[in-house]
Structures are given as structure tokens and as C-alpha cells.
Motif scaffolding. Structure first.
Motif, PDB file in Angstrom:
ATOM      1  N   LEU A   6       0.832  -1.195   0.000  1.00  0.00           N
ATOM      2  CA  LEU A   6       0.000   0.000   0.000  1.00  0.00           C
ATOM      3  C   LEU A   6       0.870   1.250   0.000  1.00  0.00           C
ATOM      4  O   LEU A   6       1.783   1.371   0.826  1.00  0.00           O
ATOM      5  CB  LEU A   6      -0.895   0.016   1.245  1.00  0.00           C
ATOM      6  CG  LEU A   6      -1.704   1.281   1.498  1.00  0.00           C
ATOM      7  CD1 LEU A   6      -2.756   1.507   0.409  1.00  0.00           C
ATOM      8  CD2 LEU A   6      -2.359   1.217   2.880  1.00  0.00           C
ATOM      9  N   THR A   7       0.567   2.165  -0.918  1.00  0.00           N
ATOM     10  CA  THR A   7       1.240   3.457  -0.955  1.00  0.00           C
ATOM     11  C   THR A   7       0.207   4.570  -0.916  1.00  0.00           C
ATOM     12  O   THR A   7      -0.982   4.342  -1.143  1.00  0.00           O
ATOM     13  CB  THR A   7       2.108   3.611  -2.221  1.00  0.00           C
ATOM     14  OG1 THR A   7       1.282   3.424  -3.374  1.00  0.00           O
ATOM     15  CG2 THR A   7       3.254   2.601  -2.230  1.00  0.00           C
ATOM     16  N   ALA A 100      -1.846  -7.399  -4.979  1.00  0.00           N
ATOM     17  CA  ALA A 100      -1.945  -6.182  -5.790  1.00  0.00           C
ATOM     18  C   ALA A 100      -1.283  -4.995  -5.085  1.00  0.00           C
ATOM     19  O   ALA A 100      -1.087  -4.993  -3.874  1.00  0.00           O
ATOM     20  CB  ALA A 100      -3.411  -5.857  -6.067  1.00  0.00           C
ATOM     21  N   HIS A 101      -0.971  -3.993  -5.878  1.00  0.00           N
ATOM     22  CA  HIS A 101      -0.514  -2.708  -5.349  1.00  0.00           C
ATOM     23  C   HIS A 101      -1.746  -1.816  -5.190  1.00  0.00           C
ATOM     24  O   HIS A 101      -2.444  -1.556  -6.157  1.00  0.00           O
ATOM     25  CB  HIS A 101       0.486  -2.069  -6.313  1.00  0.00           C
ATOM     26  CG  HIS A 101       0.872  -0.668  -5.946  1.00  0.00           C
ATOM     27  ND1 HIS A 101       1.355   0.213  -6.864  1.00  0.00           N
ATOM     28  CD2 HIS A 101       0.845   0.010  -4.777  1.00  0.00           C
ATOM     29  CE1 HIS A 101       1.616   1.373  -6.280  1.00  0.00           C
ATOM     30  NE2 HIS A 101       1.306   1.276  -5.013  1.00  0.00           N
ATOM     31  N   TYR A 102      -2.009  -1.393  -3.983  1.00  0.00           N
ATOM     32  CA  TYR A 102      -3.084  -0.444  -3.718  1.00  0.00           C
ATOM     33  C   TYR A 102      -2.437   0.919  -3.470  1.00  0.00           C
ATOM     34  O   TYR A 102      -1.501   1.025  -2.673  1.00  0.00           O
ATOM     35  CB  TYR A 102      -3.887  -0.857  -2.479  1.00  0.00           C
ATOM     36  CG  TYR A 102      -4.882  -1.961  -2.728  1.00  0.00           C
ATOM     37  CD1 TYR A 102      -6.240  -1.701  -2.689  1.00  0.00           C
ATOM     38  CD2 TYR A 102      -4.476  -3.260  -2.980  1.00  0.00           C
ATOM     39  CE1 TYR A 102      -7.170  -2.709  -2.894  1.00  0.00           C
ATOM     40  CE2 TYR A 102      -5.387  -4.272  -3.188  1.00  0.00           C
ATOM     41  CZ  TYR A 102      -6.735  -3.989  -3.145  1.00  0.00           C
ATOM     42  OH  TYR A 102      -7.651  -4.999  -3.350  1.00  0.00           O
ATOM     43  N   HIS A 103      -2.936   1.925  -4.148  1.00  0.00           N
ATOM     44  CA  HIS A 103      -2.454   3.294  -3.954  1.00  0.00           C
ATOM     45  C   HIS A 103      -3.666   4.153  -3.619  1.00  0.00           C
ATOM     46  O   HIS A 103      -4.615   4.217  -4.400  1.00  0.00           O
ATOM     47  CB  HIS A 103      -1.757   3.805  -5.216  1.00  0.00           C
ATOM     48  CG  HIS A 103      -1.180   5.174  -5.048  1.00  0.00           C
ATOM     49  ND1 HIS A 103      -0.083   5.411  -4.260  1.00  0.00           N
ATOM     50  CD2 HIS A 103      -1.554   6.379  -5.548  1.00  0.00           C
ATOM     51  CE1 HIS A 103       0.205   6.707  -4.294  1.00  0.00           C
ATOM     52  NE2 HIS A 103      -0.687   7.315  -5.060  1.00  0.00           N
ATOM     53  N   VAL A 104      -3.648   4.768  -2.430  1.00  0.00           N
ATOM     54  CA  VAL A 104      -4.784   5.568  -1.957  1.00  0.00           C
ATOM     55  C   VAL A 104      -4.284   6.983  -1.677  1.00  0.00           C
ATOM     56  O   VAL A 104      -3.790   7.268  -0.586  1.00  0.00           O
ATOM     57  CB  VAL A 104      -5.422   4.939  -0.697  1.00  0.00           C
ATOM     58  CG1 VAL A 104      -6.615   5.761  -0.230  1.00  0.00           C
ATOM     59  CG2 VAL A 104      -5.838   3.495  -0.961  1.00  0.00           C
ATOM     60  N   PRO A 105      -4.378   7.876  -2.663  1.00  0.00           N
ATOM     61  CA  PRO A 105      -3.904   9.243  -2.479  1.00  0.00           C
ATOM     62  C   PRO A 105      -4.984  10.160  -1.900  1.00  0.00           C
ATOM     63  O   PRO A 105      -6.172   9.830  -1.917  1.00  0.00           O
ATOM     64  CB  PRO A 105      -3.556   9.676  -3.899  1.00  0.00           C
ATOM     65  CG  PRO A 105      -4.527   8.921  -4.733  1.00  0.00           C
ATOM     66  CD  PRO A 105      -4.740   7.590  -4.034  1.00  0.00           C
ATOM     67  N   LEU A 106      -4.542  11.312  -1.425  1.00  0.00           N
ATOM     68  CA  LEU A 106      -5.449  12.354  -0.953  1.00  0.00           C
ATOM     69  C   LEU A 106      -5.195  13.602  -1.786  1.00  0.00           C
ATOM     70  O   LEU A 106      -4.065  14.079  -1.877  1.00  0.00           O
ATOM     71  CB  LEU A 106      -5.203  12.667   0.525  1.00  0.00           C
ATOM     72  CG  LEU A 106      -6.040  13.799   1.122  1.00  0.00           C
ATOM     73  CD1 LEU A 106      -7.512  13.400   1.188  1.00  0.00           C
ATOM     74  CD2 LEU A 106      -5.522  14.179   2.504  1.00  0.00           C
ATOM     75  N   LEU A 107      -6.251  14.108  -2.424  1.00  0.00           N
ATOM     76  CA  LEU A 107      -6.199  15.373  -3.137  1.00  0.00           C
ATOM     77  C   LEU A 107      -6.867  16.384  -2.215  1.00  0.00           C
ATOM     78  O   LEU A 107      -8.060  16.286  -1.938  1.00  0.00           O
ATOM     79  CB  LEU A 107      -6.923  15.276  -4.474  1.00  0.00           C
ATOM     80  CG  LEU A 107      -6.467  14.115  -5.374  1.00  0.00           C
ATOM     81  CD1 LEU A 107      -7.283  14.075  -6.648  1.00  0.00           C
ATOM     82  CD2 LEU A 107      -4.990  14.198  -5.662  1.00  0.00           C
TER      83      LEU A 107
END
Length: 119
Positions: A6-7, A100-107
Motif C-alpha cells: 500500500l502506498t 496487488a498494489h493499492y495506492h490511496v492518495p489524498l487530493l
């Protein structure tokens, strides 16, 4: 062993720049229980220096990222006063695929935010 990880990152959409210096905490959620499993701070690129949940610790389940944005917004002169519209921003999400690679960004902006599952 699961190969997933997770990134995350934070983008300041009000100024159009990465958001550096934001503390992030990651919790594992089970029912009403929250257990903190990781903590990081965003670097100059708005990212954490390493995956917030690396390979080997990555498991299916419910998680919550909490972004502590109040101090950043105040330092950027985007929010003032003791009570801010956004201070701590929680994002709860699920991980189903342990490989899997999970990417959870914040805008982030001072009066709104969004997220998505990225790559």
C-alpha cells in the motif's frame, strides 16, 4: 507471502503542489476496533519514503488512513483559527487482493478533498 503493498501521497490541489510534512497514520479496522499499524510523514514529493504497508505485512481487510492536514493547511496560509474545516481527514477502504498494489492518495484543498484507487 503476499506480494501486495500500500502506498499513498498527498497533493495540495489549492496550490497545485505536493503536500510535504503531513503526518499519516494507518489503522487496521475490525468492527469497532481500530489498531494503528503504521505511521509516516510525507516528503517533499508529497509521498511517504516507503510503502505505508509493505510486502509481508499486507493482508486483506478493512483499513483507515488518517491524514493530519490541519497544521499543513495553516502553514500554507490556507486555513486559520483554532477550528479548521478540515483538520484530520479519514479515508476508510478495503483490500481484497493480497497480491496487488493499492495506492490511496489524498487530493486536498482547505474546503474539500477526494481520493481514488490509483496505481
Amino acid at each position: 507471502m503476499a506480494a501486495g503493498y500500500l502506498t499513498t501521497h498527498v497533493l495540495d490541489t489549492a496550490r497545485g503542489v505536493p503536500a510535504a510534512g503531513i503526518k499519516i497514520a494507518l489503522y487496521r479496522v475490525a468492527g469497532n476496533s481500530h489498531r494503528k499499524i503504521a505511521e509516516a510523514v510525507t516528503n517533499a514529493d508529497g509521498r511517504t519514503d516507503a510503502p505505508i504497508l509493505p510486502k509481508g505485512k499486507f493482508k486483506a481487510g478493512q483499513y483507515e488512513l488518517i491524514f493530519f492536514c490541519g497544521a499543513y493547511l495553516e502553514a500554507a496560509e490556507l486555513a486559520t483559527g483554532e477550528v479548521k474545516f478540515l483538520d484530520e481527514v479519514p479515508i476508510r477502504f478495503g483490500i481484497a487482493d493480497e497480491d496487488a498494489h493499492y495506492h490511496v492518495p489524498l487530493l486536498l484543498s482547505p474546503y474539500g478533498y477526494s481520493t481514488y484507487r490509483g496505481s
